[in-house]
Write an enzyme that holds these catalytic residues in place. Sequence first.
Site, mmCIF file in Angstrom:
data_model
loop_
_atom_site.group_PDB
_atom_site.id
_atom_site.type_symbol
_atom_site.label_atom_id
_atom_site.label_comp_id
_atom_site.label_asym_id
_atom_site.label_seq_id
_atom_site.Cartn_x
_atom_site.Cartn_y
_atom_site.Cartn_z
ATOM 1 N N ARG A 41 -11.716 -44.062 -138.050
ATOM 2 C CA ARG A 41 -12.591 -44.409 -138.928
ATOM 3 C C ARG A 41 -11.980 -44.766 -140.512
ATOM 4 N NH1 ARG A 41 -14.148 -43.294 -143.962
ATOM 5 N NH2 ARG A 41 -14.128 -41.068 -143.587
ATOM 6 N N ASP A 42 -11.805 -43.871 -141.274
ATOM 7 C CA ASP A 42 -11.021 -44.034 -142.203
ATOM 8 C C ASP A 42 -9.715 -44.875 -142.271
ATOM 9 O OD1 ASP A 42 -10.956 -43.558 -145.032
ATOM 10 O OD2 ASP A 42 -10.648 -41.446 -145.071
ATOM 11 N N HIS A 62 -10.075 -33.123 -147.495
ATOM 12 C CA HIS A 62 -9.802 -34.532 -147.143
ATOM 13 C C HIS A 62 -8.975 -35.171 -148.257
ATOM 14 C CE1 HIS A 62 -11.310 -38.653 -145.329
ATOM 15 N NE2 HIS A 62 -10.873 -39.021 -146.510
ATOM 16 N N HIS A 94 -6.040 -37.975 -149.536
ATOM 17 C CA HIS A 94 -5.083 -39.020 -149.289
ATOM 18 C C HIS A 94 -3.784 -38.985 -150.095
ATOM 19 C CE1 HIS A 94 -8.211 -41.813 -148.001
ATOM 20 N NE2 HIS A 94 -9.092 -40.985 -148.183
ATOM 21 N N CYS A 109 -9.565 -46.924 -148.823
ATOM 22 C CA CYS A 109 -10.852 -47.416 -148.979
ATOM 23 C C CYS A 109 -11.281 -48.518 -149.463
ATOM 24 C CB CYS A 109 -11.636 -46.179 -149.829
ATOM 25 S SG CYS A 109 -13.370 -46.658 -149.878
ATOM 26 N N ASN A 129 -4.462 -42.077 -145.814
ATOM 27 C CA ASN A 129 -4.765 -40.672 -145.781
ATOM 28 C C ASN A 129 -3.366 -39.708 -145.362
ATOM 29 O OD1 ASN A 129 -7.117 -42.131 -144.648
ATOM 30 N ND2 ASN A 129 -7.872 -40.309 -144.969
HETATM 31 P P1 HMG Z 1 -26.898 -53.130 -149.705
HETATM 32 O O1 HMG Z 1 -26.131 -54.706 -149.492
HETATM 33 O O2 HMG Z 1 -27.384 -52.669 -150.959
HETATM 34 O O3 HMG Z 1 -27.535 -52.880 -148.503
HETATM 35 O O4 HMG Z 1 -25.607 -52.372 -149.033
HETATM 36 P P2 HMG Z 1 -29.183 -53.383 -148.063
HETATM 37 O O5 HMG Z 1 -29.989 -52.335 -147.808
HETATM 38 O O6 HMG Z 1 -29.726 -54.337 -149.115
HETATM 39 O O7 HMG Z 1 -29.098 -54.446 -146.648
HETATM 40 C C1 HMG Z 1 -28.481 -55.609 -147.042
HETATM 41 C C2 HMG Z 1 -28.165 -56.092 -145.193
HETATM 42 O O8 HMG Z 1 -27.208 -55.014 -144.545
HETATM 43 C C3 HMG Z 1 -29.294 -56.286 -144.642
HETATM 44 O O9 HMG Z 1 -29.084 -57.135 -143.583
HETATM 45 C C4 HMG Z 1 -29.711 -54.733 -143.702
HETATM 46 O O10 HMG Z 1 -30.137 -54.919 -142.609
HETATM 47 C C5 HMG Z 1 -27.985 -54.652 -143.472
HETATM 48 P P3 HMG Z 1 -29.655 -58.619 -143.868
HETATM 49 O O11 HMG Z 1 -31.068 -58.582 -143.866
HETATM 50 O O12 HMG Z 1 -29.072 -59.211 -145.140
HETATM 51 O O13 HMG Z 1 -29.221 -59.444 -142.617
HETATM 52 N N1 HMG Z 1 -27.614 -53.273 -143.320
HETATM 53 C C6 HMG Z 1 -27.059 -52.581 -142.273
HETATM 54 N N2 HMG Z 1 -26.389 -53.090 -141.172
HETATM 55 C C7 HMG Z 1 -25.732 -52.485 -140.340
HETATM 56 N N3 HMG Z 1 -25.848 -51.177 -140.781
HETATM 57 C C8 HMG Z 1 -26.117 -50.491 -141.682
HETATM 58 C C9 HMG Z 1 -27.094 -51.263 -142.621
HETATM 59 N N4 HMG Z 1 -27.738 -50.983 -143.808
HETATM 60 C C10 HMG Z 1 -28.051 -52.026 -144.308
HETATM 61 N N5 HMG Z 1 -26.214 -49.071 -141.816
HETATM 62 C C11 HMG Z 1 -25.052 -50.282 -147.714
HETATM 63 C C12 HMG Z 1 -25.784 -50.716 -148.799
HETATM 64 C C13 HMG Z 1 -25.060 -48.890 -147.724
HETATM 65 C C14 HMG Z 1 -25.519 -50.716 -146.547
HETATM 66 C C15 HMG Z 1 -23.523 -50.790 -147.986
HETATM 67 O O14 HMG Z 1 -23.377 -50.570 -149.280
HETATM 68 C C16 HMG Z 1 -22.514 -50.043 -147.077
HETATM 69 O O15 HMG Z 1 -22.664 -50.554 -145.864
HETATM 70 N N6 HMG Z 1 -21.442 -49.265 -147.605
HETATM 71 C C17 HMG Z 1 -20.719 -48.688 -146.706
HETATM 72 C C18 HMG Z 1 -19.228 -48.514 -147.386
HETATM 73 C C19 HMG Z 1 -18.169 -47.831 -146.621
HETATM 74 O O16 HMG Z 1 -18.084 -47.891 -145.453
HETATM 75 N N7 HMG Z 1 -17.273 -47.260 -147.191
HETATM 76 C C20 HMG Z 1 -16.138 -46.719 -146.677
HETATM 77 C C21 HMG Z 1 -16.539 -45.205 -146.314
HETATM 78 S S1 HMG Z 1 -16.641 -43.933 -147.550
HETATM 79 C C22 HMG Z 1 -15.052 -43.337 -147.717
HETATM 80 O O17 HMG Z 1 -14.139 -44.100 -147.124
HETATM 81 C C23 HMG Z 1 -14.930 -41.986 -148.316
HETATM 82 C C24 HMG Z 1 -14.401 -40.969 -147.509
HETATM 83 O O18 HMG Z 1 -13.322 -41.151 -146.408
HETATM 84 C C25 HMG Z 1 -14.137 -39.810 -148.226
HETATM 85 C C26 HMG Z 1 -13.135 -39.960 -149.062
HETATM 86 O O19 HMG Z 1 -11.961 -40.458 -148.906
HETATM 87 O O20 HMG Z 1 -13.309 -39.710 -150.414
HETATM 88 C C27 HMG Z 1 -15.449 -40.831 -146.438
HETATM 89 MG MG MG Z 2 -10.999 -41.337 -147.066
#
Ligand code: HMG
Ligand code: MG
Length: 310
Positions: free
Chosen positions: A26-27, A217, A219, A250, A259
């Site tokens: 995933r990450d 966690h 990096h 990320c 990581n």
């Molecule tokens: P948004 O654009 O504000 O979403 O994004 P929305 O609610 O306006 O929806 C826009 C479109 O996305 C719509 O589709 C929704 O249906 C669809 P359309 O009508 O335009 O065709 N949609 C989805 N589709 C599939 N699955 C969903 C979903 N939600 C909405 N769940 C949103 C807001 C939260 C969706 C977006 O910002 C997002 O997906 N963000 C994820 C970012 C991400 O994955 N980041 C990396 C993970 S975090 C990380 O790595 C840190 C960590 O490792 C710890 C660390 O290191 O600190 C965990």
């Molecule tokens: Mg991470």
Amino acid sequence: MTASRPAVYPEADLPSAVTVYEVGPRDGLQAESEVVPTHRKIHFIRELRAAGLGIVEATSFVSPRWVPQLADARDVLCGLDELDRHPVLVPNHRGLELAIDAGATSIAVFVSATQEFARRNLNATRELALQRATEVVEEAVARSMRVRGYVSMCFGDPWEGRVDVTAVAEVSRALVDAGCAQVSLGDTIGVGTAGHVTSLVRAHERVGVGIDRLALHFHDTYGQALANVYAGLRAGITCFDSSAGGIGGCPFAGSATGNLATEDLLWMLEGLGIETGVDLDAVVRAGRSMTDLLGRPSSRVGTALGSVAS
Ligand code: HMG
Ligand code: MG
């Protein structure tokens, strides 16, 4: 001469066993622009489980427009067994629905300790993101799912600078109150140092979030990850996130590089005589097959052990 195993010198006052929580699929993969075929992801996850890793975070049910690499989340999950061993990231209610529909029984929500990263990563304010996450946690717990919470930017933020340890602990407290079984404290950009880790853990204890609820966690951007794990061990933490092959980053924080590598973590834990139940050689093989596919060097330990073998 290169060794194939560290000499074992246990130290007093460290945990006797820890959980290595694998986040590579995933990450590790989420920031890769070249899409890895679904069957290779499934194979990678299975290899990591077979190596003895009890938890292998599999994928994310996030917007495929935001993270195209993980658009095959449903297909990945459908290719796996024992889904309680394969948590998936969920950013909102829609993600929870999709994850449940694909058979997920264990999820992770994620929030930011800072405003700017909440906006860039979740398109929400820090407060709104936390509110949405707590709603998702409550719903998932009501359905008997296990939920982990991630807090990002716990040690520093590329746009906002320093991050207050008490402010981070209060975010974690809210996640625990909502029903998270565990909170993983993310050093998303790898700027933390050992004393900071101790201070952050203590801040959590002051707000009632004990060490049994915490994971760390790291990096490895600034080469501090293993020193930070050691500080975590001294503070009594028994769960550490890592990524086979050291892949990762990320897509919404350019300064987040790889990581902490699972192989490097296992080498240190083995040298300290700390039980993990994981076969280091098997992780090295899994990590190398993925880093070879991505055209990247393996982790330090993966590379060193590779040269011992050849
Ligand atoms: P948004 O654009 O504000 O979403 O994004 P929305 O609610 O306006 O929806 C826009 C479109 O996305 C719509 O589709 C929704 O249906 C669809 P359309 O009508 O335009 O065709 N949609 C989805 N589709 C599939 N699955 C969903 C979903 N939600 C909405 N769940 C949103 C807001 C939260 C969706 C977006 O910002 C997002 O997906 N963000 C994820 C970012 C991400 O994955 N980041 C990396 C993970 S975090 C990380 O790595 C840190 C960590 O490792 C710890 C660390 O290191 O600190 C965990
Ligand atoms: Mg991470």
